[in-house]
Each structure stands twice: as structure tokens, then as C-alpha cells.
Motif scaffolding. Structure first.
Motif, mmCIF file in Angstrom:
data_model
loop_
_atom_site.group_PDB
_atom_site.id
_atom_site.type_symbol
_atom_site.label_atom_id
_atom_site.label_comp_id
_atom_site.label_asym_id
_atom_site.label_seq_id
_atom_site.Cartn_x
_atom_site.Cartn_y
_atom_site.Cartn_z
ATOM 1 N N VAL A 1 33.172 46.003 41.272
ATOM 2 C CA VAL A 1 33.326 46.973 42.354
ATOM 3 C C VAL A 1 34.816 47.239 42.605
ATOM 4 N N LEU A 2 35.648 46.324 42.155
ATOM 5 C CA LEU A 2 37.085 46.426 42.387
ATOM 6 C C LEU A 2 37.848 46.964 41.182
ATOM 7 N N ASN A 3 37.381 46.603 39.990
ATOM 8 C CA ASN A 3 38.098 46.997 38.783
ATOM 9 C C ASN A 3 37.125 46.999 37.614
ATOM 10 N N GLU A 4 37.593 47.458 36.463
ATOM 11 C CA GLU A 4 36.723 47.628 35.306
ATOM 12 C C GLU A 4 36.428 46.311 34.599
ATOM 13 N N GLU A 5 35.472 46.369 33.691
ATOM 14 C CA GLU A 5 35.061 45.187 32.956
ATOM 15 C C GLU A 5 36.245 44.594 32.206
ATOM 16 N N GLY A 6 36.329 43.271 32.286
ATOM 17 C CA GLY A 6 37.418 42.571 31.623
ATOM 18 C C GLY A 6 38.648 42.385 32.481
ATOM 19 N N GLN A 7 38.617 42.910 33.706
ATOM 20 C CA GLN A 7 39.774 42.829 34.599
ATOM 21 C C GLN A 7 39.471 41.961 35.829
ATOM 22 N N LYS A 8 38.720 40.885 35.609
ATOM 23 C CA LYS A 8 38.354 40.013 36.727
ATOM 24 C C LYS A 8 39.579 39.337 37.332
ATOM 25 N N GLY A 9 40.540 38.942 36.482
ATOM 26 C CA GLY A 9 41.708 38.218 36.951
ATOM 27 C C GLY A 9 41.456 36.728 36.984
ATOM 28 N N ASP A 10 42.531 35.953 37.009
ATOM 29 C CA ASP A 10 42.397 34.492 37.032
ATOM 30 C C ASP A 10 42.031 33.986 38.422
ATOM 31 N N LYS A 11 42.794 34.416 39.416
ATOM 32 C CA LYS A 11 42.560 33.971 40.789
ATOM 33 C C LYS A 11 42.021 35.092 41.670
ATOM 34 N N GLU A 12 42.471 36.310 41.402
ATOM 35 C CA GLU A 12 42.032 37.477 42.166
ATOM 36 C C GLU A 12 41.818 38.646 41.217
ATOM 37 N N THR A 13 41.008 39.594 41.674
ATOM 38 C CA THR A 13 40.833 40.847 40.940
ATOM 39 C C THR A 13 41.736 41.894 41.568
ATOM 40 N N SER B 1 24.952 37.657 49.177
ATOM 41 C CA SER B 1 24.998 36.950 47.893
ATOM 42 C C SER B 1 24.757 35.461 48.063
ATOM 43 N N LYS B 2 24.652 34.813 46.927
ATOM 44 C CA LYS B 2 24.650 33.362 46.885
ATOM 45 C C LYS B 2 25.994 32.845 47.388
ATOM 46 N N PRO B 3 26.078 31.550 47.674
ATOM 47 C CA PRO B 3 27.359 30.993 48.127
ATOM 48 C C PRO B 3 28.473 31.217 47.095
ATOM 49 N N ILE B 4 29.701 31.284 47.585
ATOM 50 C CA ILE B 4 30.854 31.510 46.709
ATOM 51 C C ILE B 4 31.886 30.418 46.987
ATOM 52 N N PRO B 5 31.630 29.199 46.522
ATOM 53 C CA PRO B 5 32.570 28.103 46.798
ATOM 54 C C PRO B 5 33.847 28.241 45.977
ATOM 55 N N ASP B 6 34.944 27.775 46.542
ATOM 56 C CA ASP B 6 36.228 27.824 45.853
ATOM 57 C C ASP B 6 36.386 26.547 45.022
ATOM 58 N N ILE B 7 35.651 26.513 43.914
ATOM 59 C CA ILE B 7 35.705 25.379 43.003
ATOM 60 C C ILE B 7 35.924 25.897 41.580
ATOM 61 N N LYS B 8 36.280 25.022 40.678
ATOM 62 C CA LYS B 8 36.630 25.420 39.310
ATOM 63 C C LYS B 8 35.519 26.216 38.648
ATOM 64 N N GLU B 9 34.273 25.781 38.803
ATOM 65 C CA GLU B 9 33.146 26.444 38.151
ATOM 66 C C GLU B 9 32.998 27.893 38.600
ATOM 67 N N GLN C 1 28.020 35.976 36.053
ATOM 68 C CA GLN C 1 27.279 36.850 36.968
ATOM 69 C C GLN C 1 27.861 36.747 38.378
ATOM 70 N N PRO C 2 27.718 37.817 39.183
ATOM 71 C CA PRO C 2 28.182 37.718 40.564
ATOM 72 C C PRO C 2 27.337 36.715 41.348
ATOM 73 N N PRO C 3 27.936 36.179 42.422
ATOM 74 C CA PRO C 3 29.218 36.546 43.023
ATOM 75 C C PRO C 3 30.417 35.967 42.278
ATOM 76 N N HIS C 4 31.564 36.646 42.408
ATOM 77 C CA HIS C 4 32.786 36.225 41.743
ATOM 78 C C HIS C 4 33.816 35.784 42.780
ATOM 79 N N ILE C 5 34.314 34.572 42.621
ATOM 80 C CA ILE C 5 35.308 34.051 43.549
ATOM 81 C C ILE C 5 36.580 34.893 43.513
ATOM 82 N N GLN C 6 36.894 35.464 42.347
ATOM 83 C CA GLN C 6 38.087 36.317 42.257
ATOM 84 C C GLN C 6 37.963 37.529 43.182
ATOM 85 N N ALA C 7 36.750 38.103 43.256
ATOM 86 C CA ALA C 7 36.531 39.231 44.155
ATOM 87 C C ALA C 7 36.616 38.779 45.609
ATOM 88 N N ARG C 8 36.030 37.629 45.913
ATOM 89 C CA ARG C 8 36.116 37.119 47.288
ATOM 90 C C ARG C 8 37.574 36.939 47.712
#
Length: 386
Positions: A269-281, A304-312, A318-325
Motif C-alpha cells: 500500500v506504501l510502495n511497489e513490490e520489492g521495496q519493503k525496506g529493511d526497517k521501514e517502507t 490484521s494479525k498482531p505485528i510484534p517488533d521481533i526478528k521474525e 504475507q501481511p502484516p508487515h512490520i516495515q509498514a507499521r
């Protein structure tokens, strides 16, 4: 009596169900996602069917004033054809089914095709229901009128001895206010951002691209508050909405006190495929501009399902994506917003409850309650008006 509207987000996993309860009692439901496993008390998802029946019974109703399906993906319609009364066939009526006084659907829902092996799938049944209501000329609004739909409709109207324009009043264009509600009489108006005609007239129908998007404007004791209700749009649609809205000088319809972000906190929703980013999108330019339209004390909700700030979480496909959060939280902080909320996290991930917002003279206030109408506990200080 003071105006108090409510917007309620239900914990249904990676799915969408949101209800607006107006101060005058009218109810508008966006999407319906009932998971059969939710009927087991050991699962975190809410038993949506039981919850709604209890809520409606408490106010002596067997209907919603409006049910809007933003698009036909299963996580937005699951269980609906067992729960709601459908006018097109007797087998879907009676037996405690909940009535839909007015159905809102994107044009794409009337145009989707299915082979003979999939005729009982829910999206097909809803397509039949929408087509039936449109032909009967009542209890439905269809958002956008692409040529493909006009080509389907006009011969059937001709067979009924009616003019090709006989159903024009049931079609709603992007960039217009939906009839049937007003700030003066209901304290709310619905401004349609999307879909656009091109979503169905440019080849294959892609449900997410053709989904419903609204600015919902509330009036409470003389002040206005804006809720952005978005189906599973992608970044392209979000940029189209910003570009088109500004072109028509409706910039105020991009502002938000409450934002139901699309597609379960997907980075797409924020950017195109492949542009998830490491920490943020990193959001596309016009998507960024929309995020910066948040008002002070605003909230963002992720259905959405929970979005914990953990390595996994950072490796999640699949969403949710912590980078988007992380992106949403950064821009929410930048505009002076209050909190990013996740439906499957509140008050905890083991047994989440609906997230309830009250919209009243004090602004948009987040509350927690076991059911609509039950005493609520304020969980944030009242925001400033506007």
C-alpha cells in the motif's frame, strides 16, 4: 442531546469488519469476515455472527441500514451469505438472517465471472444478489458505471420495457457524495474516493484495485471529523486518489482523524513490490502526502494479525508487515497523532475485543468495551476538537 457517533473495528484476524453506529441509531457495516474457527472460545478471533446478533437484538433490530462490501476477496465477505438475508432466492431468507436495507458494492462485484464449478462460492452469490437488486431497482448502490456493466444492464432493462437510463440513480461516481445520508440529518456524509471507471474498463478486473474507498465525515456538536475507510487498495490507487482529489480541489477530503489502513498493513500500500525496506517502507510521494494529512490526535487502525517488533516479523512474506507499521507510526508521530492500533492486539493478543472510537464534542476518543452499548472505559485522554 449531544451527538455521539461510534466507529468499531472487529478482531477477525487478517480480515476486515468495521461498523459505524450513528448518534441517531443508523448502522453502516463495512465488510464481513466470520471465521468458523472463531465459534470456538479458545481462538482469538471474534465470533462475529453471535456478536452482531446480540448487538442488534439489544437495540431491537434485525437489519443494518447499509452493508458495504469493499470488494469480493474472501477476507471481506466470508460467512456473509450464511448470515445475511439475500433477496434473490428463497433459500437465503428467513431463519433469523439479518436484513440488508441497502447494499453498497463496487461495479467489479457485478462483473466478475465464475466457471460452473464455482457457482456456489460466496462472491458468486453476492454477485447474483447485487445483480438482482440492481435489476429490481431498489435497495442497492453501485459505485462506478463502467461500459462493461452498462453493456450487461441495458439489454435486460430493454427486455423489461425500461429505458437504458432507468437505473442511473443507483450508480455513484468517484468524487461525489453518496445520497441517503447528510450532515444535517444524520451527522455524517460519505464521499466516494474510488473506484474509478478505469478499474473495470482497462482489461481484467483486479478486486483490490476496484475496491471501495471513502472519506466519511462526521458532524458532532458543530465540529467535523474525518474517517478514511479504505478497501484493499494498492499504492497506485492511493496515489490516484490523492492526484484526482487535488485536481478537483477536494483536498479537505484527504484529511483524517481516523485511518483504517488497507490490506492488513501490507507494505504494497506504501510502495511497489520489492521495496519493503529493511526497517521501514519508504512511501511513494503521493502516499506520503496522504499520510501527512493526518490531523493532530489522529489514530491509525490496522485490521490484521498482531505485528510484534521481533526478528521474525521483518522476514514475514504475507501481511502484516512490520516495515509498514514502522512507517505508519513514524508519520503518525510527525503529524502529532495518538496511536497505531492493531485489531488482534487490543487489549491483548490472546483475547482481543473490538476497538471502539467515540466521535463527540471532545473529538475522536478511543474506548474499550465488551460490546456496543456497554459501559466503556476511556483509554486515552480526549483529543482536541478538529
Amino acid at each position: 442531546m449531544a451527538d455521539v457517533h461510534k466507529v468499531v473495528f472487529y478482531p477477525v484476524g487478517n480480515g476486515d469488519t468495521t461498523q459505524i453506529v450513528l448518534s441517531g441509531g443508523r448502522r453502516v457495516l463495512f465488510d464481513f469476515c466470520h471465521r468458523e474457527r472463531a465459534e470456538d472460545t479458545d481462538t482469538p478471533e471474534i465470533d462475529l455472527k453471535s456478536r452482531f446478533k446480540d448487538e442488534l437484538k439489544a437495540v431491537d433490530r434485525d437489519y443494518f441500514d447499509v452493508v458495504a462490501f469493499t470488494h469480493a476477496d474472501l477476507d471481506h465477505i466470508q460467512g456473509s451469505t450464511d448470515f445475511f438475508e439475500l433477496q434473490h432466492a428463497k433459500k437465503y431468507q428467513g431463519e433469523g438472517r439479518i436484513k440488508i436495507r441497502e447494499l453498497w458494492v463496487p461495479a467489479a462485484m457485478l462483473l466478475e465471472e465464475a466457471d460452473k464449478d464455482h457457482q456456489q462460492e460466496e462472491f458468486v452469490l453476492l454477485r447474483q444478489e447485487a445483480r438482482h437488486r440492481l435489476l429490481e431497482g431498489k435497495d442497492i448502490l453501485v459505485f462506478s458505471k463502467p461500459k462493461a456493466l452498462a453493456d450487461w444492464l441495458e439489454p435486460r432493462l430493454n427486455e423489461r420495457g425500461e429505458a437504458a437510463s432507468a437505473r442511473d440513480h443507483l450508480f455513484i461516481d468517484a468524487g461525489t457524495i453518496v445520497p441517503g445520508f447528510s450532515l444535517a440529518s444524520d451527522g455524517v456524509e460519505f464521499f466516494c474516493h474510488s473506484p474509478f471507471i478505469k478499474h473495470c474498463d482497462e482489461g481484467d478486473i483486479i478486486r483490490n484495485r476496484a475496491s471501495l474507498v471513502f472519506n466519511v465525515r462526521f458532524l458532532a456538536d458543530g465540529a467535523y471529523y474525518d474517517y478514511l475507510e479504505v478497501g484493499d487498495a494498492t499504492w497506485e490507487e492511493m496515489e490516484d486518489i490523492v492526484r484526482t482529489t487535488r485536481y478537483h480541489k477536494n483536498d479537505d477530503r484527504l484529511a483524517w482523524d481516523l485511518y483504517n489502513i488497507p490490506h492488513h498493513c501490507s507494505y504494497l500500500v506504501l510502495n511497489e513490490e520489492g521495496q519493503k525496506g529493511d526497517k521501514e517502507t519508504e512511501p511513494k510521494p503521493l502516499v506520503k502526502e496522504l499520510l501527512l494529512q493526518g490531523k493532530r490526535d489522529a489514530y491509525i487502525v490496522s485490521c490484521s494479525k498482531p505485528i510484534p517488533d521481533i526478528k521474525e516479523s521483518y522476514e514475514q512474506v504475507q501481511p502484516p508487515h512490520i516495515q509498514a507499521r514502522n512507517t505508519y507510526e513514524r508519520y503518525l508521530k510527525e503529524v502529532g497523532g495518538r496511536k497505531f492500533l492493531v485489531t488482534m492486539e487490543e487489549p491483548n493478543a490472546n483475547k482481543p475485543e473490538p476497538i471502539v472510537f467515540e466521535i463527540a464534542s471532545g473529538g475522536v476518543t478511543w474506548k474499550r468495551s465488551a460490546s456496543i452499548g456497554a459501559p466503556a472505559i476511556i483509554t486515552s485522554t480526549p483529543p482536541r476538537a478538529g
